[in-house]
Design a protein around this motif. Structure first.
Motif, PDB file in Angstrom:
ATOM      1  N   THR A 171       0.832  -1.200   0.000  1.00 31.58           N
ATOM      2  CA  THR A 171       0.000   0.000   0.000  1.00 31.58           C
ATOM      3  C   THR A 171       0.875   1.262   0.000  1.00 31.58           C
ATOM      4  O   THR A 171       2.088   1.178   0.172  1.00 31.58           O
ATOM      5  CB  THR A 171      -0.948  -0.003   1.224  1.00 31.58           C
ATOM      6  N   THR A 172       0.246   2.398  -0.228  1.00 26.89           N
ATOM      7  CA  THR A 172       0.969   3.677  -0.181  1.00 26.89           C
ATOM      8  C   THR A 172       0.292   4.562   0.862  1.00 26.89           C
ATOM      9  O   THR A 172      -0.870   4.320   1.217  1.00 26.89           O
ATOM     10  CB  THR A 172       0.879   4.388  -1.543  1.00 26.89           C
ATOM     11  N   PRO A 173       1.004   5.584   1.357  1.00 26.62           N
ATOM     12  CA  PRO A 173       0.365   6.490   2.325  1.00 26.62           C
ATOM     13  C   PRO A 173      -0.932   7.089   1.782  1.00 26.62           C
ATOM     14  O   PRO A 173      -1.896   7.306   2.527  1.00 26.62           O
ATOM     15  CB  PRO A 173       1.433   7.580   2.532  1.00 26.62           C
ATOM     16  N   HIS A 174      -0.970   7.289   0.458  1.00 31.46           N
ATOM     17  CA  HIS A 174      -2.172   7.862  -0.154  1.00 31.46           C
ATOM     18  C   HIS A 174      -3.374   6.916   0.022  1.00 31.46           C
ATOM     19  O   HIS A 174      -4.455   7.332   0.447  1.00 31.46           O
ATOM     20  CB  HIS A 174      -1.899   8.111  -1.649  1.00 31.46           C
ATOM     21  N   HIS A 175      -3.142   5.621  -0.302  1.00 28.30           N
ATOM     22  CA  HIS A 175      -4.211   4.620  -0.123  1.00 28.30           C
ATOM     23  C   HIS A 175      -4.646   4.531   1.322  1.00 28.30           C
ATOM     24  O   HIS A 175      -5.819   4.407   1.643  1.00 28.30           O
ATOM     25  CB  HIS A 175      -3.695   3.228  -0.563  1.00 28.30           C
ATOM     26  N   TRP A 176      -3.642   4.592   2.187  1.00 27.89           N
ATOM     27  CA  TRP A 176      -3.878   4.448   3.619  1.00 27.89           C
ATOM     28  C   TRP A 176      -4.776   5.573   4.126  1.00 27.89           C
ATOM     29  O   TRP A 176      -5.772   5.330   4.796  1.00 27.89           O
ATOM     30  CB  TRP A 176      -2.507   4.502   4.305  1.00 27.89           C
ATOM     31  N   LEU A 177      -4.414   6.816   3.736  1.00 24.13           N
ATOM     32  CA  LEU A 177      -5.191   7.977   4.189  1.00 24.13           C
ATOM     33  C   LEU A 177      -6.599   7.953   3.605  1.00 24.13           C
ATOM     34  O   LEU A 177      -7.574   8.289   4.283  1.00 24.13           O
ATOM     35  CB  LEU A 177      -4.476   9.278   3.800  1.00 24.13           C
ATOM     36  N   ARG A 178      -6.687   7.518   2.344  1.00 23.61           N
ATOM     37  CA  ARG A 178      -8.012   7.471   1.708  1.00 23.61           C
ATOM     38  C   ARG A 178      -8.909   6.444   2.413  1.00 23.61           C
ATOM     39  O   ARG A 178     -10.082   6.706   2.687  1.00 23.61           O
ATOM     40  CB  ARG A 178      -7.872   7.114   0.226  1.00 23.61           C
ATOM     41  N   ALA A 179      -8.295   5.290   2.736  1.00 26.69           N
ATOM     42  CA  ALA A 179      -9.087   4.246   3.415  1.00 26.69           C
ATOM     43  C   ALA A 179      -9.550   4.744   4.779  1.00 26.69           C
ATOM     44  O   ALA A 179     -10.718   4.598   5.150  1.00 26.69           O
ATOM     45  CB  ALA A 179      -8.248   2.983   3.564  1.00 26.69           C
ATOM     46  N   LEU A 180      -8.624   5.364   5.522  1.00 27.18           N
ATOM     47  CA  LEU A 180      -8.980   5.812   6.873  1.00 27.18           C
ATOM     48  C   LEU A 180      -9.923   7.012   6.848  1.00 27.18           C
ATOM     49  O   LEU A 180     -10.570   7.330   7.846  1.00 27.18           O
ATOM     50  CB  LEU A 180      -7.724   6.150   7.674  1.00 27.18           C
ATOM     51  N   GLY A 181     -10.018   7.656   5.710  1.00 26.92           N
ATOM     52  CA  GLY A 181     -10.934   8.788   5.575  1.00 26.92           C
ATOM     53  C   GLY A 181     -12.372   8.339   5.359  1.00 26.92           C
ATOM     54  O   GLY A 181     -13.313   9.124   5.529  1.00 26.92           O
ATOM     55  N   SER A 182     -12.551   7.068   5.020  1.00 25.18           N
ATOM     56  CA  SER A 182     -13.917   6.598   4.745  1.00 25.18           C
ATOM     57  C   SER A 182     -14.732   6.518   6.041  1.00 25.18           C
ATOM     58  O   SER A 182     -14.218   6.121   7.087  1.00 25.18           O
ATOM     59  CB  SER A 182     -13.854   5.223   4.050  1.00 25.18           C
ATOM     60  N   ARG A 183     -15.996   6.926   5.930  1.00 24.46           N
ATOM     61  CA  ARG A 183     -16.882   7.013   7.101  1.00 24.46           C
ATOM     62  C   ARG A 183     -17.047   5.633   7.773  1.00 24.46           C
ATOM     63  O   ARG A 183     -16.974   5.503   8.991  1.00 24.46           O
ATOM     64  CB  ARG A 183     -18.240   7.542   6.611  1.00 24.46           C
TER      65      ARG A 183
END
Lengths: 264, 219
Positions: free
Chosen positions: A39-51
């Motif tokens: 994974t990348t930090p971008h994917h990680w942040l996007r996933a954790l941003g999901s409600r």
């Protein structure tokens, strides 16, 4: 020279052990490294941003904390009884309390589901609904987490001498007060370890929760459920991101337990 | 006075059968016997930590056989001191008085008085793991004496100490005993210790106690 000296034999022995340990450690690190590299930090942040995932993080933290505290409430008296009590059938009781540890997790969930279909279970459900609810998540985590906490507290009390308690009794305490004033403060590190182990075990609990509490998004979804739900819809990046979050939390608990000193 | 009347106790193949002894009031009695002969068990029966199968325990003019340990008016010093691991010395010595809900001033005065007497007044804010073996035993003695018990029970209190410390503490025990006029029962397997301390000497052998003559040169 055909025979090696004792010194070189010992060295070879220790080198072999070191190689075996290093290979095992390398395997663990390779597993975690491969997952992290996926994974990348971008994917990680996007996933954790999901409600949904934020809800599951919150629910996991809340239910694991509730389970850890409830497990401790059970583990302190039961661990003390196993350690200090002298009664017939003690070994059988000790073995019986390990049942949740050796049962397949799915079976624990199924047993809970069936228990709450009996008249006894239905009576409890009328007071507090457990099946397919957040309370059910805590109960499913508790069944297994508490068994680990009991083991830890049993070991903790075994390591503490009963002599100070005896002295407290000669000075005017009842047994209960002696335990409260002398033994419990001395067992605080073991209590922290027991709660942490129950917490970490609950964080990874999946089977019993899936069967007993379900996998409803924004309701009974905890982190392992999220990994499973994301995998089932092919969203591998989100599943990996949540898995890494669980790895980080587990590491945090491991470090905390080590720092507090599991041995009393 | 401590009086045991026909005490019987059994655990597996080990037994104490029909043990009787009388420790006269205000005397310093020493009970000797080999390791594993039941000395500690006997002391624990007097403390109330073990219940005898038969027989009675009297302290002074009271039958305490069925009394809980805390109501027997005893002070108990186990072999290793058994200090409370998380309490500072001040709280250890004041423990029995806090249980009896004495005022803070009274507790403080008694703790200071005992600490001075036992030479631990500079250690009051230390935890047990920062104390030496001799200091631990002094604190354990202070803790046992704080509530002014009529009887002091000592389970090999000097056995873990080196010879010099052992002699110092033996002198201290004797002077404390003289000053406070308690009835003391001290168990040991060390003949020299017995000679230094005993007014009355008992031997426990083969499950029986008999009074023995004091060794030459005893106090």
């Amino acid at each position: 020279m055909t025979t090696s000296s004792p010194r070189s034999r010992v060295s070879l022995f220790w080198i072999s052990l070191a190689v075996i340990t290093a290979l095992y450690l390398l395997f663990i690190l390779a597993m975690l490294g491969a997952t992290a590299a996926y994974t990348t930090p971008h994917h990680w942040l996007r996933a954790l941003g999901s409600r949904e995932i934020r809800y599951s993080v919150g629910l996991s933290l809340a239910t694991c904390t509730a389970t850890a505290l409830l497990s401790l409430l059970l583990a302190v008296p039961v661990g003390y009884l196993l350690s200090r009590g002298r009664f017939r059938g003690k070994e059988a009781l000790d073995a019986a309390l390990d049942i949740p540890i050796v049962l397949p997790p799915m079976v624990v969930g199924l047993c809970l589901l069936i228990l709450f279909q009996t008249p006894f279970g239905r009576a409890i459900e009328r007071l507090v609904p457990f099946t397919y609810t957040v309370a059910g998540v805590v109960l499913a985590q508790f069944v297994i987490g508490a068994a680990f906490a009991v083991r830890t507290m049993h070991g903790t009390f075994d390591h503490l001498s009963s002599r100070p308690e005896d002295v407290a009794m000669t000075l005017g305490c009842s047994r209960g007060r002696a335990v409260w004033l002398v033994t419990i403060p001395a067992a605080r590190r073991g209590m922290f370890a027991a709660a942490s182990i129950a917490w970490a075990r609950s964080l990874g609990e999946f089977g019993p929760i899936l069967v007993f509490a379900g996998a409803t998004r924004m309701k009974t979804e905890v982190l392992p459920t999220t990994v499973w739900l994301e995998l089932s819809v092919g969203n591998l990046e989100a599943a990996v991101a949540v898995s890494l979050l669980m790895v980080a939390l587990a590491m945090l608990v491991l470090v905390a337990v080590r720092l507090a000193g599991e041995r009393v | 006075m401590i009086q045991l009347e026909n005490i019987c106790w059994r655990a597996g193949s080990f037994q104490l059968a029909g043990i009787s002894l009388v420790v006269p009031a205000r005397s310093y009695a020493v009970l000797m016997g080999r390791t594993g002969c039941g000395k500690t068990t006997l002391l624990e029966i007097i403390c109330g930590l073990r219940r005898p199968e038969a027989g009675g325990v009297r302290i002074g003019d009271r039958d305490v056989t069925r009394d809980p340990p805390g109501e027997r008016g005893i002070g108990y010093v186990p072999q290793d001191g058994a200090l409370f691991p998380t309490m500072i010395v001040r709280d250890q010595i004041g423990f029995a008085l806090r249980l009896r809900r004495r005022s803070a001033t009274e507790i403080q005065q008694r703790v200071q008085e005992l600490a001075r007497q036992l030479g631990v007044d500079h250690l009051l804010d230390r935890l047990p793991h920062n104390l030496s073996g001799g200091e631990r035993q002094r604190v354990a003695l202070g803790r046992a004496l704080a509530a002014k018990p009529s009887v002091l029970l000592l389970d090999e209190p000097l056995s873990a100490l080196d010879e010099e410390l052992r002699d110092d503490l033996a002198v201290l025990l004797k002077s404390i005993h003289r000053e406070l006029q308690v009835t003391a029962l001290h168990i040991t397997h060390n003949g020299r210790e017995a000679a230094q301390l005993a007014d009355v000497l008992f031997r426990l052998d083969g499950g029986q106690v008999r009074e023995s003559s004091l060794p030459a040169g005893s106090s």
